[in-house]
Structure formats: structure tokens, C-alpha cells
Design a protein around this motif. Structure first.
Motif, PDB file in Angstrom:
ATOM      1  N   ALA A  19       0.828  -1.205   0.000  1.00 14.91           N
ATOM      2  CA  ALA A  19       0.000   0.000   0.000  1.00 14.91           C
ATOM      3  C   ALA A  19       0.864   1.258   0.000  1.00 14.91           C
ATOM      4  CB  ALA A  19      -0.935  -0.002   1.207  1.00 14.91           C
ATOM      5  N   THR A  20       1.940   1.238   0.760  1.00 13.55           N
ATOM      6  CA  THR A  20       2.851   2.377   0.775  1.00 13.55           C
ATOM      7  C   THR A  20       3.519   2.555  -0.580  1.00 13.55           C
ATOM      8  OG1 THR A  20       3.244   2.006   3.120  1.00 13.55           O
ATOM      9  CG2 THR A  20       4.818   3.410   1.979  1.00 13.55           C
ATOM     10  N   PHE A  21       3.907   1.447  -1.204  1.00  9.03           N
ATOM     11  CA  PHE A  21       4.503   1.522  -2.538  1.00  9.03           C
ATOM     12  C   PHE A  21       3.519   2.122  -3.538  1.00  9.03           C
ATOM     13  CE2 PHE A  21       5.160  -0.297  -6.763  1.00  9.03           C
ATOM     14  CZ  PHE A  21       6.449   0.143  -7.014  1.00  9.03           C
ATOM     15  N   ILE A  22       2.263   1.746  -3.447  1.00 11.72           N
ATOM     16  CA  ILE A  22       1.249   2.274  -4.359  1.00 11.72           C
ATOM     17  C   ILE A  22       1.027   3.764  -4.124  1.00 11.72           C
ATOM     18  CG2 ILE A  22      -1.230   2.218  -4.884  1.00 11.72           C
ATOM     19  CD1 ILE A  22      -1.047  -0.852  -4.434  1.00 11.72           C
ATOM     20  N   ALA A  23       1.040   4.200  -2.867  1.00 17.54           N
ATOM     21  CA  ALA A  23       0.648   5.568  -2.532  1.00 17.54           C
ATOM     22  C   ALA A  23       1.785   6.581  -2.563  1.00 17.54           C
ATOM     23  CB  ALA A  23       0.007   5.587  -1.145  1.00 17.54           C
ATOM     24  N   GLU A  24       2.964   6.204  -2.155  1.00 20.79           N
ATOM     25  CA  GLU A  24       4.021   7.182  -1.909  1.00 20.79           C
ATOM     26  C   GLU A  24       4.839   7.529  -3.144  1.00 20.79           C
ATOM     27  OE1 GLU A  24       4.415   8.937   0.805  1.00 20.79           O
ATOM     28  OE2 GLU A  24       2.774   7.905   1.805  1.00 20.79           O
ATOM     29  N   TRP A  25       5.609   8.606  -3.004  1.00 17.55           N
ATOM     30  CA  TRP A  25       6.400   9.141  -4.110  1.00 17.55           C
ATOM     31  C   TRP A  25       7.480   8.182  -4.575  1.00 17.55           C
ATOM     32  CZ3 TRP A  25      11.575   9.502  -3.265  1.00 17.55           C
ATOM     33  CH2 TRP A  25      11.995   9.455  -1.939  1.00 17.55           C
ATOM     34  N   TRP A  26       8.020   7.368  -3.692  1.00 11.15           N
ATOM     35  CA  TRP A  26       9.099   6.458  -4.069  1.00 11.15           C
ATOM     36  C   TRP A  26       8.582   5.228  -4.805  1.00 11.15           C
ATOM     37  CZ3 TRP A  26       8.477   1.754  -1.776  1.00 11.15           C
ATOM     38  CH2 TRP A  26       7.741   1.712  -0.599  1.00 11.15           C
ATOM     39  N   ARG A  33      -3.626  11.059  -6.735  1.00 11.97           N
ATOM     40  CA  ARG A  33      -4.275  10.860  -8.032  1.00 11.97           C
ATOM     41  C   ARG A  33      -5.569  10.062  -7.950  1.00 11.97           C
ATOM     42  NH1 ARG A  33       1.167   9.072 -11.113  1.00 11.97           N
ATOM     43  NH2 ARG A  33       2.318  10.976 -10.710  1.00 11.97           N
ATOM     44  N   LEU A  34      -5.711   9.251  -6.924  1.00  8.90           N
ATOM     45  CA  LEU A  34      -6.891   8.405  -6.816  1.00  8.90           C
ATOM     46  C   LEU A  34      -8.000   9.099  -6.041  1.00  8.90           C
ATOM     47  CD1 LEU A  34      -5.275   4.960  -5.893  1.00  8.90           C
ATOM     48  CD2 LEU A  34      -6.054   5.722  -8.134  1.00  8.90           C
ATOM     49  N   THR A  35      -9.232   8.894  -6.497  1.00  7.12           N
ATOM     50  CA  THR A  35     -10.376   9.357  -5.716  1.00  7.12           C
ATOM     51  C   THR A  35     -10.580   8.380  -4.558  1.00  7.12           C
ATOM     52  OG1 THR A  35     -11.968   8.070  -6.996  1.00  7.12           O
ATOM     53  CG2 THR A  35     -11.445  10.296  -7.811  1.00  7.12           C
ATOM     54  N   PHE A  36     -11.428   8.753  -3.626  1.00  8.41           N
ATOM     55  CA  PHE A  36     -11.683   7.877  -2.479  1.00  8.41           C
ATOM     56  C   PHE A  36     -12.202   6.500  -2.912  1.00  8.41           C
ATOM     57  CE2 PHE A  36     -14.304   6.329   1.038  1.00  8.41           C
ATOM     58  CZ  PHE A  36     -13.327   6.240   2.018  1.00  8.41           C
ATOM     59  N   PRO A  37     -13.219   6.431  -3.786  1.00 12.60           N
ATOM     60  CA  PRO A  37     -13.690   5.101  -4.212  1.00 12.60           C
ATOM     61  C   PRO A  37     -12.608   4.292  -4.938  1.00 12.60           C
ATOM     62  CG  PRO A  37     -15.321   6.767  -4.762  1.00 12.60           C
ATOM     63  CD  PRO A  37     -14.090   7.490  -4.304  1.00 12.60           C
ATOM     64  N   GLN A  38     -11.767   4.948  -5.724  1.00 18.85           N
ATOM     65  CA  GLN A  38     -10.678   4.244  -6.389  1.00 18.85           C
ATOM     66  C   GLN A  38      -9.678   3.706  -5.371  1.00 18.85           C
ATOM     67  OE1 GLN A  38      -9.399   7.443  -8.935  1.00 18.85           O
ATOM     68  NE2 GLN A  38     -10.387   6.538 -10.736  1.00 18.85           N
ATOM     69  N   GLY A  39      -9.397   4.494  -4.349  1.00 25.34           N
ATOM     70  CA  GLY A  39      -8.484   4.054  -3.298  1.00 25.34           C
ATOM     71  C   GLY A  39      -9.024   2.852  -2.551  1.00 25.34           C
ATOM     72  N   ILE A  40     -10.324   2.879  -2.250  1.00 25.25           N
ATOM     73  CA  ILE A  40     -10.955   1.731  -1.588  1.00 25.25           C
ATOM     74  C   ILE A  40     -10.868   0.507  -2.483  1.00 25.25           C
ATOM     75  CG2 ILE A  40     -13.154   0.804  -0.744  1.00 25.25           C
ATOM     76  CD1 ILE A  40     -11.885   2.815   1.148  1.00 25.25           C
ATOM     77  N   ALA A  41     -11.133   0.669  -3.770  1.00 28.07           N
ATOM     78  CA  ALA A  41     -11.064  -0.456  -4.713  1.00 28.07           C
ATOM     79  C   ALA A  41      -9.653  -1.033  -4.783  1.00 28.07           C
ATOM     80  CB  ALA A  41     -11.535  -0.013  -6.099  1.00 28.07           C
ATOM     81  N   VAL A  42      -8.643  -0.169  -4.807  1.00 30.95           N
ATOM     82  CA  VAL A  42      -7.255  -0.638  -4.833  1.00 30.95           C
ATOM     83  C   VAL A  42      -6.943  -1.427  -3.566  1.00 30.95           C
ATOM     84  CG1 VAL A  42      -4.843   0.133  -4.734  1.00 30.95           C
ATOM     85  CG2 VAL A  42      -6.403   1.136  -6.398  1.00 30.95           C
ATOM     86  N   MET A  43      -7.394  -0.953  -2.423  1.00 30.45           N
ATOM     87  CA  MET A  43      -7.114  -1.653  -1.168  1.00 30.45           C
ATOM     88  C   MET A  43      -7.855  -2.993  -1.081  1.00 30.45           C
ATOM     89  SD  MET A  43      -4.839  -0.108   0.471  1.00 30.45           S
ATOM     90  CE  MET A  43      -4.108   0.322  -1.091  1.00 30.45           C
ATOM     91  N   VAL A  44      -9.085  -3.057  -1.586  1.00 25.61           N
ATOM     92  CA  VAL A  44      -9.826  -4.323  -1.585  1.00 25.61           C
ATOM     93  C   VAL A  44      -9.123  -5.332  -2.496  1.00 25.61           C
ATOM     94  CG1 VAL A  44     -11.997  -5.426  -2.301  1.00 25.61           C
ATOM     95  CG2 VAL A  44     -12.049  -3.325  -0.942  1.00 25.61           C
ATOM     96  N   ILE A  45      -8.699  -4.888  -3.664  1.00 24.26           N
ATOM     97  CA  ILE A  45      -7.963  -5.766  -4.583  1.00 24.26           C
ATOM     98  C   ILE A  45      -6.659  -6.216  -3.941  1.00 24.26           C
ATOM     99  CG2 ILE A  45      -6.705  -5.823  -6.773  1.00 24.26           C
ATOM    100  CD1 ILE A  45      -8.974  -3.951  -7.859  1.00 24.26           C
ATOM    101  N   LEU A  46      -5.963  -5.295  -3.306  1.00 19.93           N
ATOM    102  CA  LEU A  46      -4.704  -5.625  -2.643  1.00 19.93           C
ATOM    103  C   LEU A  46      -4.921  -6.663  -1.547  1.00 19.93           C
ATOM    104  CD1 LEU A  46      -1.685  -5.089  -2.191  1.00 19.93           C
ATOM    105  CD2 LEU A  46      -2.349  -3.189  -0.724  1.00 19.93           C
ATOM    106  N   TRP A  47      -5.950  -6.495  -0.728  1.00 18.14           N
ATOM    107  CA  TRP A  47      -6.214  -7.454   0.332  1.00 18.14           C
ATOM    108  C   TRP A  47      -6.587  -8.818  -0.245  1.00 18.14           C
ATOM    109  CZ3 TRP A  47      -4.721  -8.658   4.751  1.00 18.14           C
ATOM    110  CH2 TRP A  47      -5.391  -9.598   5.512  1.00 18.14           C
ATOM    111  N   CYS A  48      -7.361  -8.842  -1.325  1.00 20.11           N
ATOM    112  CA  CYS A  48      -7.706 -10.121  -1.967  1.00 20.11           C
ATOM    113  C   CYS A  48      -6.451 -10.827  -2.471  1.00 20.11           C
ATOM    114  CB  CYS A  48      -8.693  -9.905  -3.105  1.00 20.11           C
ATOM    115  SG  CYS A  48     -10.344  -9.433  -2.553  1.00 20.11           S
TER     116      CYS A  48
END
Length: 81
Positions: A19-26, A33-48
Motif C-alpha cells: 500500500a505504501t509503494f502504491i501511494a508514496e512518491w518512491w 491521483r486516486l479518488t476515495f472510491p478508487q483508493g478503496i477499490a485498490v485496497m480491496v484488490i490488494l487485500w484479496c
């Protein structure tokens, strides 16, 4: 998902790092860049993905890699119970 608890530390640290790799500058830098619903979707996919990878790992091993390391450091040996 029921078996993921057997490698909870590995799943927690792995999810945090990804999640940090996806979100942070490094990494990908998607935080702003992501909206809240997009961020939730990314986290649900990541957890799956983490749950599926945990299940595959536990098909071959009794412990997650960080759980193995923790037991080895704590007891000086691995005692999979």
C-alpha cells in the motif's frame, strides 16, 4: 481467508509495504491521483491478492516467512504449533 490468520504478521507487513509503494512518491505515487472510491477499490484488490497468496503459501508451509523468523528469533528454533 480463514487460514490467513496463521500468517497475520506477514500479511500485515506485506499489505502495508504494498500500500505504501502504491501511494508514496518512491513507488507509484498514486496517493493524490486516486479518488476515495478508487483508493478503496485498490485496497480491496490488494487485500484479496494477499489472502490468495497467503493461502497458496500455506499450501506448502506451516508458517508465514515473518512468523518463522519471529519464532526462530524468540525460541532459537522453529516450533510450528
Amino acid at each position: 481467508m480463514a487460514r490467513t490468520w496463521r500468517m497475520a504478521l506477514t500479511a500485515y507487513i506485506g499489505t502495508s509495504l504494498l500500500a505504501t509503494f502504491i501511494a508514496e512518491w518512491w513507488g507509484l505515487g498514486w496517493f493524490a491521483r486516486l479518488t476515495f472510491p478508487q483508493g478503496i477499490a485498490v485496497m480491496v484488490i490488494l487485500w484479496c491478492v494477499v489472502v490468495v497468496l497467503s493461502d497458496r503459501w500455506l499450501d506448502r508451509f506451516q508458517l508465514g516467512p515473518l512468523e518463522w523468523l519471529w519464532r526462530w528469533l524468540e525460541y532459537g528454533r522453529v516450533n510450528p504449533a
